[in-house]
Design an enzyme around this catalytic site. Sequence first.
Site, PDB file in Angstrom:
ATOM      1  CB  SER A 111      -0.914  -0.356   1.068  1.00  0.00           C
ATOM      2  OG  SER A 111      -1.048   0.921   1.237  1.00  0.00           O
ATOM      3  CG  HIS A 115      -9.514   0.698  -0.651  1.00  0.00           C
ATOM      4  ND1 HIS A 115      -8.637   0.393   0.986  1.00  0.00           N
ATOM      5  CD2 HIS A 115     -10.833   0.928  -0.079  1.00  0.00           C
ATOM      6  CE1 HIS A 115      -9.822   0.295   0.969  1.00  0.00           C
ATOM      7  NE2 HIS A 115     -10.908   0.337   1.032  1.00  0.00           N
ATOM      8  CG  MET A 161     -11.824  -2.181   4.508  1.00  0.00           C
ATOM      9  SD  MET A 161     -10.844  -2.332   3.735  1.00  0.00           S
ATOM     10  CE  MET A 161      -9.895  -1.938   5.230  1.00  0.00           C
ATOM     11  CG  ASP A 214      -7.075  -2.559   2.419  1.00  0.00           C
ATOM     12  OD1 ASP A 214      -5.760  -2.524   3.730  1.00  0.00           O
ATOM     13  OD2 ASP A 214      -7.150  -2.136   2.213  1.00  0.00           O
ATOM     14  CG  HIS A 247      -3.994  -1.725  -1.212  1.00  0.00           C
ATOM     15  ND1 HIS A 247      -5.435  -1.488  -2.388  1.00  0.00           N
ATOM     16  CD2 HIS A 247      -4.529  -0.537  -0.525  1.00  0.00           C
ATOM     17  CE1 HIS A 247      -5.900  -1.421  -1.177  1.00  0.00           C
ATOM     18  NE2 HIS A 247      -5.971  -0.039  -0.456  1.00  0.00           N
ATOM     19  CG  MET A 275     -11.342   3.649   1.756  1.00  0.00           C
ATOM     20  SD  MET A 275      -9.973   3.476   2.953  1.00  0.00           S
ATOM     21  CE  MET A 275      -8.342   3.912   1.593  1.00  0.00           C
TER      22      MET A 275
HETATM   23  C1  DX5 Z   1      -6.770   1.152   5.767  1.00  0.00           C
HETATM   24  C2  DX5 Z   1      -6.230   1.106   4.477  1.00  0.00           C
HETATM   25  C3  DX5 Z   1      -5.378  -0.564   3.914  1.00  0.00           C
HETATM   26  C4  DX5 Z   1      -3.347   0.657   5.095  1.00  0.00           C
HETATM   27  C5  DX5 Z   1      -3.341  -1.022   5.416  1.00  0.00           C
HETATM   28  O1  DX5 Z   1      -7.832   1.465   5.839  1.00  0.00           O
HETATM   29  O2  DX5 Z   1      -7.101   0.634   3.585  1.00  0.00           O
HETATM   30  O3  DX5 Z   1      -4.751  -0.114   1.987  1.00  0.00           O
HETATM   31  O4  DX5 Z   1      -2.564   1.502   3.798  1.00  0.00           O
HETATM   32  O5  DX5 Z   1      -2.537  -0.583   6.215  1.00  0.00           O
HETATM   33  P1  DX5 Z   1      -1.637  -1.699   6.940  1.00  0.00           P
HETATM   34  O6  DX5 Z   1      -1.449  -3.021   6.463  1.00  0.00           O
HETATM   35  O7  DX5 Z   1      -0.293  -0.793   7.324  1.00  0.00           O
HETATM   36  O8  DX5 Z   1      -2.271  -1.721   8.491  1.00  0.00           O
HETATM   37 ZN    ZN Z   2      -7.017  -0.480   1.441  1.00  0.00          ZN
END
Ligand code: DX5
Ligand code: ZN
Length: 224
Positions: A11, A69, A140, A178, A36, A71
């Site tokens: 990510s 992704h 998630m 994720d 990502h 959000m």
């Molecule tokens: C969180 C994101 C993730 C984040 C994951 O809201 O959607 O993609 O980057 O980070 P880690 O792997 O550090 O939990």
């Molecule tokens: Zn994500």
Amino acid sequence: MSAASVRIAPSLLSVDFARLTEQIATIEAGGADWLHVDVMDGCFVPNLTFGAKVIETCARVTKLPLDVHLMVVEPEKYFDSFAAAGARVLTIHAEAAPHLHRQVARIRELGCLAGVALNPATSLESVREIAADLDLLLIMSVNPGFGGQAFIPASVDRIRRARALLDAAGSRAVLEVDGGISRDTITACWRAGADTFVAGNAVFGAADPAAEVRTLRARCAESA
Ligand code: DX5
Ligand code: ZN
């Protein structure tokens, strides 16, 4: 499922932006499958990140498919510009998209793969009717908004049930997880039926990000 079908998607959220090109090249050399890209609007989640400009920059510096992704509320506002910027996957949250059927169809019209993400407290049933039309289902395993959060253990059972739901629908969708994915949590998710693993902190927080990508993949192969 064979270990060959494992996808590791580091990510961008955890990258050192002062060394963006170099760090992306490093994970590419380590065998990462996707990059990502977490887009946050400060409304759907309490954090702000990036938009089309950064997606376009990533597309210029890597050949890795960009797994975007969203959000954000009203995600459809961004479909055209993100597709034009080089997104390969556009994943929207069921909680932010009341017209999932139309939105998934629009993403595919633009030539992208269409994904739907579910927060930890959202019922898997919210995607049952559309499962056969999905290219990707994202479970998630943290509440979205920040990198570096702890993996929610109940996510393993959700992955198992999500896999059963996709199989029952005859869906060939990718099953992605994720949040909090690391060498300690990836194996259980793989065994439960996930095939695609987002990892931010685990990869870019490691002394050797390329080696960490290989280690994460190996943790799945060992348990196949
Ligand atoms: C969180 C994101 C993730 C984040 C994951 O809201 O959607 O993609 O980057 O980070 P880690 O792997 O550090 O939990
Ligand atoms: Zn994500």
